[in-house]
Design a protein around this motif. Structure first.
Motif, PDB file in Angstrom:
ATOM      1  N   UNK A 189      58.248   0.704 -95.133  1.00 60.66           N
ATOM      2  CA  UNK A 189      58.320   1.534 -96.331  1.00 60.66           C
ATOM      3  C   UNK A 189      58.206   0.619 -97.547  1.00 60.66           C
ATOM      4  N   UNK A 190      57.492   1.071 -98.552  1.00 57.99           N
ATOM      5  CA  UNK A 190      57.412   0.295 -99.792  1.00 57.99           C
ATOM      6  C   UNK A 190      58.757   0.317-100.499  1.00 57.99           C
ATOM      7  N   UNK A 191      58.984  -0.663-101.336  1.00 62.38           N
ATOM      8  CA  UNK A 191      60.277  -0.800-102.007  1.00 62.38           C
ATOM      9  C   UNK A 191      60.602   0.413-102.872  1.00 62.38           C
ATOM     10  N   UNK A 192      59.613   0.940-103.574  1.00 61.31           N
ATOM     11  CA  UNK A 192      59.855   2.109-104.422  1.00 61.31           C
ATOM     12  C   UNK A 192      60.228   3.347-103.625  1.00 61.31           C
ATOM     13  N   UNK A 193      59.553   3.541-102.501  1.00 65.66           N
ATOM     14  CA  UNK A 193      59.858   4.694-101.645  1.00 65.66           C
ATOM     15  C   UNK A 193      61.242   4.551-101.024  1.00 65.66           C
ATOM     16  N   UNK A 194      61.593   3.344-100.643  1.00 60.96           N
ATOM     17  CA  UNK A 194      62.908   3.106-100.060  1.00 60.96           C
ATOM     18  C   UNK A 194      64.011   3.383-101.082  1.00 60.96           C
ATOM     19  N   UNK A 195      63.809   2.956-102.312  1.00 66.80           N
ATOM     20  CA  UNK A 195      64.804   3.186-103.354  1.00 66.80           C
ATOM     21  C   UNK A 195      64.983   4.681-103.607  1.00 66.80           C
ATOM     22  N   UNK A 196      63.887   5.425-103.613  1.00 69.86           N
ATOM     23  CA  UNK A 196      63.985   6.879-103.809  1.00 69.86           C
ATOM     24  C   UNK A 196      64.761   7.513-102.663  1.00 69.86           C
ATOM     25  N   UNK A 197      64.500   7.076-101.441  1.00 70.34           N
ATOM     26  CA  UNK A 197      65.215   7.616-100.282  1.00 70.34           C
ATOM     27  C   UNK A 197      66.711   7.316-100.354  1.00 70.34           C
ATOM     28  N   UNK A 198      67.054   6.099-100.755  1.00 70.08           N
ATOM     29  CA  UNK A 198      68.465   5.722-100.860  1.00 70.08           C
ATOM     30  C   UNK A 198      69.163   6.571-101.909  1.00 70.08           C
ATOM     31  N   UNK A 199      68.545   6.720-103.079  1.00 65.12           N
ATOM     32  CA  UNK A 199      69.173   7.505-104.143  1.00 65.12           C
ATOM     33  C   UNK A 199      69.235   8.988-103.807  1.00 65.12           C
ATOM     34  N   UNK A 200      68.284   9.489-103.032  1.00 62.62           N
ATOM     35  CA  UNK A 200      68.328  10.889-102.612  1.00 62.62           C
ATOM     36  C   UNK A 200      69.520  11.125-101.681  1.00 62.62           C
ATOM     37  N   UNK A 201      69.756  10.207-100.772  1.00 65.01           N
ATOM     38  CA  UNK A 201      70.896  10.339 -99.860  1.00 65.01           C
ATOM     39  C   UNK A 201      72.212  10.218-100.629  1.00 65.01           C
ATOM     40  N   UNK A 202      72.260   9.328-101.602  1.00 62.86           N
ATOM     41  CA  UNK A 202      73.471   9.192-102.417  1.00 62.86           C
ATOM     42  C   UNK A 202      73.743  10.470-103.224  1.00 62.86           C
ATOM     43  N   UNK A 203      72.699  11.061-103.778  1.00 66.57           N
ATOM     44  CA  UNK A 203      72.866  12.320-104.526  1.00 66.57           C
ATOM     45  C   UNK A 203      73.326  13.444-103.606  1.00 66.57           C
TER      46      UNK A 203
END
Length: 90
Positions: A43-57
């Protein structure tokens, strides 16, 4: 009904935990050894960051439904308990 006020403590604690976890793990891809060596990542870094923040939200949103569920459970309000459980699934 006295425990409902204390139940709200879980919301800011979850939000703070999600923020710490989000900042830590959203930067984990850019500092991983595979990314530094030029190897391909899944996964690209930007996509991974979006996934992490989505799970946190999602964790924070679920935590906001817990006090409502606890209040409804303590007072025997079945219809409101069902609404609180349903809001956790959104």
């Amino acid at each position: 009904a006295h425990g409902a006020n204390l139940a709200w403590v879980s919301v800011p604690l979850t939000a703070a935990s999600a923020a710490v976890v989000g900042f830590y793990f959203s930067g984990a891809v850019t500092s991983s050894p595979g990314a530094a060596d030029g190897q391909e990542t899944l996964v690209e870094a930007g996509e991974y960051a979006v996934a992490v923040w989505t799970i946190c939200a999602a964790a924070v949103l679920e935590a906001t439904s817990d006090p409502g569920w606890l209040y409804a459970q303590a007072n025997g309000l079945i219809s409101r308990r069902v609404m609180a459980e349903g809001s956790a699934l959104v």
